[in-house]
Design an enzyme around this catalytic site. Structure first.
Site, PDB file in Angstrom:
ATOM      1  N   ASN A   9      -9.927  -1.415  -4.118  1.00 52.79           N
ATOM      2  CA  ASN A   9      -9.454  -1.793  -2.784  1.00 52.79           C
ATOM      3  C   ASN A   9      -9.970  -0.739  -1.809  1.00 52.79           C
ATOM      4  OD1 ASN A   9      -8.062  -2.406  -0.465  1.00 52.79           O
ATOM      5  ND2 ASN A   9      -6.039  -1.855  -1.263  1.00 52.79           N
ATOM      6  N   TRP A  10     -11.015  -1.107  -1.086  1.00 51.87           N
ATOM      7  CA  TRP A  10     -11.661  -0.125  -0.203  1.00 51.87           C
ATOM      8  C   TRP A  10     -10.833   0.159   1.053  1.00 51.87           C
ATOM      9  CZ3 TRP A  10     -17.656  -1.323   0.166  1.00 51.87           C
ATOM     10  CH2 TRP A  10     -18.212  -1.246  -1.121  1.00 51.87           C
ATOM     11  N   LYS A  11      -9.858  -0.691   1.324  1.00 44.61           N
ATOM     12  CA  LYS A  11      -9.047  -0.565   2.555  1.00 44.61           C
ATOM     13  C   LYS A  11      -9.983  -0.511   3.777  1.00 44.61           C
ATOM     14  CE  LYS A  11      -5.490   1.490  -0.244  1.00 44.61           C
ATOM     15  NZ  LYS A  11      -4.318   2.348  -0.352  1.00 44.61           N
ATOM     16  N   HIS A  94      -0.513  -6.654   0.073  1.00 48.37           N
ATOM     17  CA  HIS A  94      -0.573  -5.211  -0.182  1.00 48.37           C
ATOM     18  C   HIS A  94       0.539  -4.509   0.602  1.00 48.37           C
ATOM     19  CE1 HIS A  94      -1.943  -1.058  -0.129  1.00 48.37           C
ATOM     20  NE2 HIS A  94      -2.595  -1.358  -1.241  1.00 48.37           N
ATOM     21  N   GLU A  96       0.594  -1.952   2.330  1.00 46.37           N
ATOM     22  CA  GLU A  96       0.225  -1.545   3.700  1.00 46.37           C
ATOM     23  C   GLU A  96       0.309  -2.726   4.660  1.00 46.37           C
ATOM     24  OE1 GLU A  96      -3.468   0.285   2.567  1.00 46.37           O
ATOM     25  OE2 GLU A  96      -2.321   1.856   1.552  1.00 46.37           O
ATOM     26  N   GLU A 166       2.315  -1.970  -7.629  1.00 46.48           N
ATOM     27  CA  GLU A 166       1.960  -0.726  -6.953  1.00 46.48           C
ATOM     28  C   GLU A 166       3.205  -0.082  -6.350  1.00 46.48           C
ATOM     29  OE1 GLU A 166      -2.438  -0.744  -5.740  1.00 46.48           O
ATOM     30  OE2 GLU A 166      -1.349  -1.706  -4.129  1.00 46.48           O
ATOM     31  N   GLY A 172      -1.930   6.509  -2.639  1.00 46.98           N
ATOM     32  CA  GLY A 172      -2.599   7.500  -1.799  1.00 46.98           C
ATOM     33  C   GLY A 172      -1.904   8.853  -1.774  1.00 46.98           C
ATOM     34  N   SER A 212      -2.744   5.754  -7.029  1.00 45.28           N
ATOM     35  CA  SER A 212      -3.365   7.012  -7.474  1.00 45.28           C
ATOM     36  C   SER A 212      -3.921   6.937  -8.893  1.00 45.28           C
ATOM     37  CB  SER A 212      -2.375   8.182  -7.349  1.00 45.28           C
ATOM     38  OG  SER A 212      -1.985   8.346  -6.005  1.00 45.28           O
ATOM     39  N   GLY A 233      -7.516   2.458  -5.076  1.00 40.24           N
ATOM     40  CA  GLY A 233      -7.825   2.734  -3.674  1.00 40.24           C
ATOM     41  C   GLY A 233      -8.827   3.867  -3.570  1.00 40.24           C
ATOM     42  N   GLY A 234      -8.314   5.064  -3.331  1.00 45.36           N
ATOM     43  CA  GLY A 234      -9.156   6.248  -3.108  1.00 45.36           C
ATOM     44  C   GLY A 234     -10.313   6.398  -4.083  1.00 45.36           C
TER      45      GLY A 234
HETATM   46  P1  PGA Z   1      -4.689   4.558  -4.203  1.00 41.44           P
HETATM   47  O1  PGA Z   1      -4.442   3.112  -3.569  1.00 41.44           O
HETATM   48  O2  PGA Z   1      -5.442   4.364  -5.477  1.00 41.44           O
HETATM   49  O3  PGA Z   1      -5.500   5.306  -3.155  1.00 41.44           O
HETATM   50  O4  PGA Z   1      -3.352   5.182  -4.429  1.00 41.44           O
HETATM   51  C1  PGA Z   1      -4.112   2.018  -4.377  1.00 41.44           C
HETATM   52  C2  PGA Z   1      -3.862   0.800  -3.508  1.00 41.44           C
HETATM   53  O5  PGA Z   1      -3.232   0.945  -2.451  1.00 41.44           O
HETATM   54  O6  PGA Z   1      -4.276  -0.319  -3.851  1.00 41.44           O
END
Ligand code: PGA
Length: 250
Positions: A9-11, A94, A96, A166, A172, A212, A233-234
């Protein structure tokens, strides 16, 4: 047997030029992976990503999808638009989106249905905040989110869904749920699906862990019975790191 699925997930990261570089770096690194590999770049990168990934084992997903087929919904993107580009997955709900953009259990359900109708695989995100976990309300909240997501969806469609568990406090933050915490909550989600649809569906649905997840902890998380993949994500923004998560088994 559920095929493990690792999705990036590149956001809101990567301009089209940056996306091109990342994808070109990633293709050779994951070409012989045993896992299903998905990247979810921002909308403006999708056409390019789909083109670059054609003929490779990398599938492309969007980070959201609207529920309506067409119409006056400024800023939104329909399933048909994604489909025409060759997009095969869409993240839905998600945390967010829920936290910053007013996504609700109801809109998550509507988006899920739109994706399924277009033959796009929804990756439905559920998860609790730290406060909810500390109050012992995790199971209740995850049950509510999961049942609402599947509302009105037939068993044959439910089988095609991917769920991403999640915990919001792990996203994050560098804090991962313990392997046991992740496994336990994912097992609970599978029980919910079992109650809703029975064993054929619950044993087919793939449930990822997200929060994470990185090259260091991926193999331990993936070794857990209930965990069928990861939403990353990251660590998906760097080709070498993401490839290591994709090949967690090496
Ligand atoms: P993260 O994000 O790996 O940076 O914690 C995961 C996500 O929000 O899908």
């Amino acid at each position: 047997m559920r095929k493990p699925i690792i999705a990036g997930n590149w956001k809101m990261n990567m301009t089209p030029k940056q996306a091109e570089m990342l994808i070109k770096d990633l293709i050779p690194l994951v070409k012989d992976a045993n896992t299903e590999v998905v990247i979810c770049p921002p909308y403006v990168d999708l056409a390019l990503a789909a083109e670059l990934c054609k003929g490779t084992n990398i599938h492309v997903g969007a980070q959201n999808v609207h529920w309506a087929e067409i119409g006056a919904f400024t800023g939104e993107i329909s399933a048909a638009m994604l489909k025409e580009l060759g997009i095969e997955y869409a993240i839905v709900g998600h945390s967010e989106r829920r936290q910053y953009f007013g996504e609700t259990d109801e809109s998550v359900n509507m988006r899920t249905k739109a994706a399924l109708a277009a033959n796009i695989t929804p990756i439905i995100c559920v998860g609790e905040t730290l406060e909810i976990r500390e109050n012992g309300a995790t199971d209740a909240v995850i049950t509510q989110q999961s049942e609402a997501a599947f509302e009105g969806i037939a068993a044959a469609d439910a089988m095609r869904v991917v769920i991403a568990y999640e915990p919001v406090w792990a996203i994050g933050t560098g804090k991962t749920a313990t392997n046991e915490q992740a496994n336990e909550t994912i097992g609970m989600i599978r029980n919910i699906i079992n109650k809703l649809y029975g064993c054929e569906v619950s044993s087919a649905v793939r449930i990822q862990y997200g929060g994470s997840m990185n090259p260091k902890n991926a193999s331990e998380l993936m070794a857990m019975d209930e965990i069928d993949g990861g939403l990353i994500g990251g660590a998906s923004l760097n080709a070498a790191d993401f490839a290591k998560v994709v090949k967690y088994y090496e």
